[in-house]
Design an enzyme around this catalytic site. Sequence first.
Site, short mmCIF file in Angstrom:
data_model
loop_
_atom_site.label_atom_id
_atom_site.label_comp_id
_atom_site.label_asym_id
_atom_site.label_seq_id
_atom_site.Cartn_x
_atom_site.Cartn_y
_atom_site.Cartn_z
N ASP A 93 0.70 -1.33 0.07
CA ASP A 93 -0.03 0.18 0.11
C ASP A 93 0.71 1.27 0.01
O ASP A 93 0.26 2.61 0.62
CB ASP A 93 -0.80 0.05 1.21
CG ASP A 93 -1.91 -1.30 1.02
OD1 ASP A 93 -2.27 -1.72 0.04
OD2 ASP A 93 -2.27 -1.55 2.27
N LYS B 252 1.67 2.22 -4.91
CA LYS B 252 2.41 1.87 -6.07
C LYS B 252 1.61 2.25 -7.47
O LYS B 252 2.14 2.53 -8.77
CB LYS B 252 2.78 0.20 -6.35
CG LYS B 252 3.28 -0.15 -4.83
CD LYS B 252 3.63 -1.44 -4.70
CE LYS B 252 2.27 -2.14 -4.43
NZ LYS B 252 2.03 -1.80 -3.02
N GLY C 103 -4.58 -4.26 -3.66
CA GLY C 103 -5.76 -3.20 -4.17
C GLY C 103 -4.79 -1.90 -4.46
O GLY C 103 -4.04 -1.14 -3.59
N HIS C 104 -4.89 -1.55 -5.60
CA HIS C 104 -4.14 -0.35 -6.21
C HIS C 104 -4.93 0.81 -6.67
O HIS C 104 -6.15 0.57 -7.31
CB HIS C 104 -2.98 -0.84 -7.24
CG HIS C 104 -2.09 -1.70 -6.94
ND1 HIS C 104 -1.19 -2.35 -7.81
CD2 HIS C 104 -1.78 -2.45 -5.64
CE1 HIS C 104 -0.43 -3.23 -7.30
NE2 HIS C 104 -0.88 -3.28 -5.96
N GLN D 48 2.01 -5.72 -3.17
CA GLN D 48 2.34 -6.10 -1.81
C GLN D 48 3.72 -5.22 -1.84
O GLN D 48 4.04 -4.42 -2.70
CB GLN D 48 2.69 -7.40 -1.40
CG GLN D 48 1.32 -8.25 -1.55
CD GLN D 48 0.63 -8.59 -2.71
OE1 GLN D 48 1.42 -9.25 -3.67
NE2 GLN D 48 -0.60 -8.34 -2.65
P1 GDP Z 1 -0.92 0.50 -3.66
O1 GDP Z 1 -1.38 -0.70 -3.20
O2 GDP Z 1 0.71 0.53 -3.21
O3 GDP Z 1 -1.10 0.87 -5.04
O4 GDP Z 1 -1.39 1.63 -2.44
P2 GDP Z 1 -3.09 1.75 -2.37
O5 GDP Z 1 -3.85 2.18 -3.23
O6 GDP Z 1 -3.53 0.47 -1.45
O7 GDP Z 1 -3.05 3.00 -0.92
C1 GDP Z 1 -2.35 3.98 -1.46
C2 GDP Z 1 -3.64 5.17 -0.99
O8 GDP Z 1 -2.82 6.33 -0.83
C3 GDP Z 1 -4.52 5.49 -2.17
O9 GDP Z 1 -5.71 5.55 -1.56
C4 GDP Z 1 -4.06 6.55 -2.84
O10 GDP Z 1 -5.14 6.96 -3.60
C5 GDP Z 1 -3.52 7.54 -1.82
N1 GDP Z 1 -2.48 8.35 -2.23
C6 GDP Z 1 -1.46 8.12 -2.94
N2 GDP Z 1 -0.39 8.92 -3.33
C7 GDP Z 1 -0.93 9.87 -2.07
C8 GDP Z 1 -0.24 11.15 -1.62
O11 GDP Z 1 0.84 11.65 -2.01
N3 GDP Z 1 -0.84 11.84 -0.77
C9 GDP Z 1 -2.30 11.19 -0.26
N4 GDP Z 1 -2.60 11.99 0.89
N5 GDP Z 1 -2.67 10.05 -0.68
C10 GDP Z 1 -2.12 9.40 -1.53
P1 IMO Z 2 -0.86 -4.04 -2.35
O1 IMO Z 2 -0.34 -4.74 -3.58
C1 IMO Z 2 -1.05 -4.54 2.07
C2 IMO Z 2 -0.91 -8.71 3.36
C3 IMO Z 2 -1.97 -9.12 4.44
C4 IMO Z 2 -1.40 -10.05 5.34
C5 IMO Z 2 -0.29 -10.57 4.39
C6 IMO Z 2 -0.81 -11.89 3.86
O2 IMO Z 2 -2.37 -3.34 -2.26
O3 IMO Z 2 0.16 -3.36 -1.79
P2 IMO Z 2 -2.40 -12.71 1.62
O4 IMO Z 2 -3.74 -12.47 1.50
O5 IMO Z 2 -1.40 -12.03 0.78
O6 IMO Z 2 -2.08 -14.10 1.90
O7 IMO Z 2 -1.90 -11.82 3.12
O8 IMO Z 2 -0.22 -9.74 3.43
N1 IMO Z 2 -1.14 -7.92 2.32
C7 IMO Z 2 -1.16 -6.80 1.79
N2 IMO Z 2 -0.84 -5.70 2.62
N3 IMO Z 2 -0.88 -4.27 0.60
C8 IMO Z 2 -1.13 -5.46 -0.10
O9 IMO Z 2 -1.14 -5.33 -1.66
C9 IMO Z 2 -1.32 -6.58 0.54
N4 IMO Z 2 -1.51 -7.97 0.25
C10 IMO Z 2 -1.42 -8.76 1.04
O10 IMO Z 2 -2.68 -8.02 4.90
O11 IMO Z 2 -0.88 -9.58 6.39
MG MG Z 3 -3.02 -1.45 -1.86
#
Ligand code: GDP
Ligand code: IMO
Ligand code: MG
Length: 432
Positions: free
Chosen positions: A13, A16, A40-41, A232
């Site tokens: 998270d 990316k 979840g991106h 991840q």
């Molecule tokens: P990923 O899994 O690595 O793609 O990241 P996620 O989407 O799970 O979580 C990142 C969250 O941060 C999302 O809700 C984005 O919309 C938000 N986000 C991304 N860049 C920024 C930033 O620079 N500032 C803030 N406040 N939110 C951001």
């Molecule tokens: P993105 O791509 C954050 C964590 C789960 C758990 C562990 C194992 O959005 O960054 P799994 O279901 O993969 O067997 O769970 O890994 N986990 C993540 N945490 N971002 C993710 O993906 C994750 N995918 C799995 O919360 O601790």
């Molecule tokens: Mg994510």
Amino acid sequence: MSATCVIGLQWGDEAKGKIVDLLTAQNDIVVRYQGGANAGHTVVFGGAKYKLSLIPSGVFRPEVKSVIASGVVVDPEALLSEIDRLRGAGVEIERNLLISDRAHVIFPWHKEEDRLMNDSGVRNEAIGTTMRGIGPCYRDKVGRSTAIRMGDLYRSDFGEKVRKICALKNSSLPGMARNAEVRATVQPLDADKIVADYTSYAARLKPFVGDVVNYLLDAVDANKKMLLEGAQGAMLDVDYGTFPYVTSSNSSGVGVIAGSGLPATFIKRVVGIVKAYTTRVGGGPFPTELNNEIGQRIRDRGNEYGTVTKRPRRCGWFDAVAVRYTSRLSGATELSVMLLDVLSGFDEVNVCVAYELDGKRIDYVPSDVDELARVAPIYETLPGWREEIDGVTSYDALPTNAKNYLARLEQIVGKPVSIVSVGPSREQTIIR
Ligand code: GDP
Ligand code: IMO
Ligand code: MG
């Protein structure tokens, strides 16, 4: 010929998705190569917010090919609902999507095994998986005999294979329950329904499934530009992360080659994505975790709730020991520091520069998870900045203390910061 990788260097998270969307414009192909619907991106542009799970975050540029490579574990039901959702939002998903026939398929028994084994009772703390069947599917892949790949969905013996696997799983599933109470919740698998459901998923996905390996190797020969999207983060890597509190794939830079089938020499640039602080979802050690009002302030300002499971994310200060390790492990050529705007308003900010383990100062991540759980973070305190920075468009215009913070991260981690993100949307990005 060249490829750029986007790799999360913390516990996932790191945002990316935002950077993949941004860098896709300079590429011909964008590839997801490990993980599955546990990811979840998020991509934000034009006032709209899109959530991606299996489909590469580059899909918003229809001239770019989006590829789901062989190392991904595909849940066809989740993938189809993602396709429907994106099409409903006006995103083109036609000839621009390609799915590897070698990718392994997630079935209902994998999700049931995930539910039973996540909290097996073997360790005190549950792994806290996303319950998407990821670990059990990878286990079947390595175990081979009960695995099914995307290409198998189109074979004439598919139904027979599923029925045989269902018989085996129906005998093993109750035995995975940690006690009688959990065992009573195990429902027998309905093989007929599974065959019917997956036959219909397969028919809908047919136009997208093909030989990704040769497609990518031909693209290498044709000097195409590729972007590889990690899921991840490196601290969740099954071999190099905080085992067993990890995911079941190689989510650090080491997984790029195995998951995509691309030659190692093709990778030229590795962008390590980090938050300006740290978050983690699920169980396992987290040395800089803040179970206090500072952690809550970060959670509120950063809206730190899981994209997939909606769980509140655990929040803490930037762990430079962990990121120094994962950036070296992943061969990061640079860092992209995300969510810097969330840290506005603190009088002081902390960076973890070393750990104390049993009275000794160490500067590495111990391989033993119980040791990591015992470490105390050693912090360096830097002055914070009060100004909101979500409207800042150039590096020079950032508050001096924010620039000093970034410069210190560069020094401790040992990698240059090439991108700074100050908000979720495309425009809120500073490229240096
Ligand atoms: P990923 O899994 O690595 O793609 O990241 P996620 O989407 O799970 O979580 C990142 C969250 O941060 C999302 O809700 C984005 O919309 C938000 N986000 C991304 N860049 C920024 C930033 O620079 N500032 C803030 N406040 N939110 C951001
Ligand atoms: P993105 O791509 C954050 C964590 C789960 C758990 C562990 C194992 O959005 O960054 P799994 O279901 O993969 O067997 O769970 O890994 N986990 C993540 N945490 N971002 C993710 O993906 C994750 N995918 C799995 O919360 O601790
Ligand atoms: Mg994510």
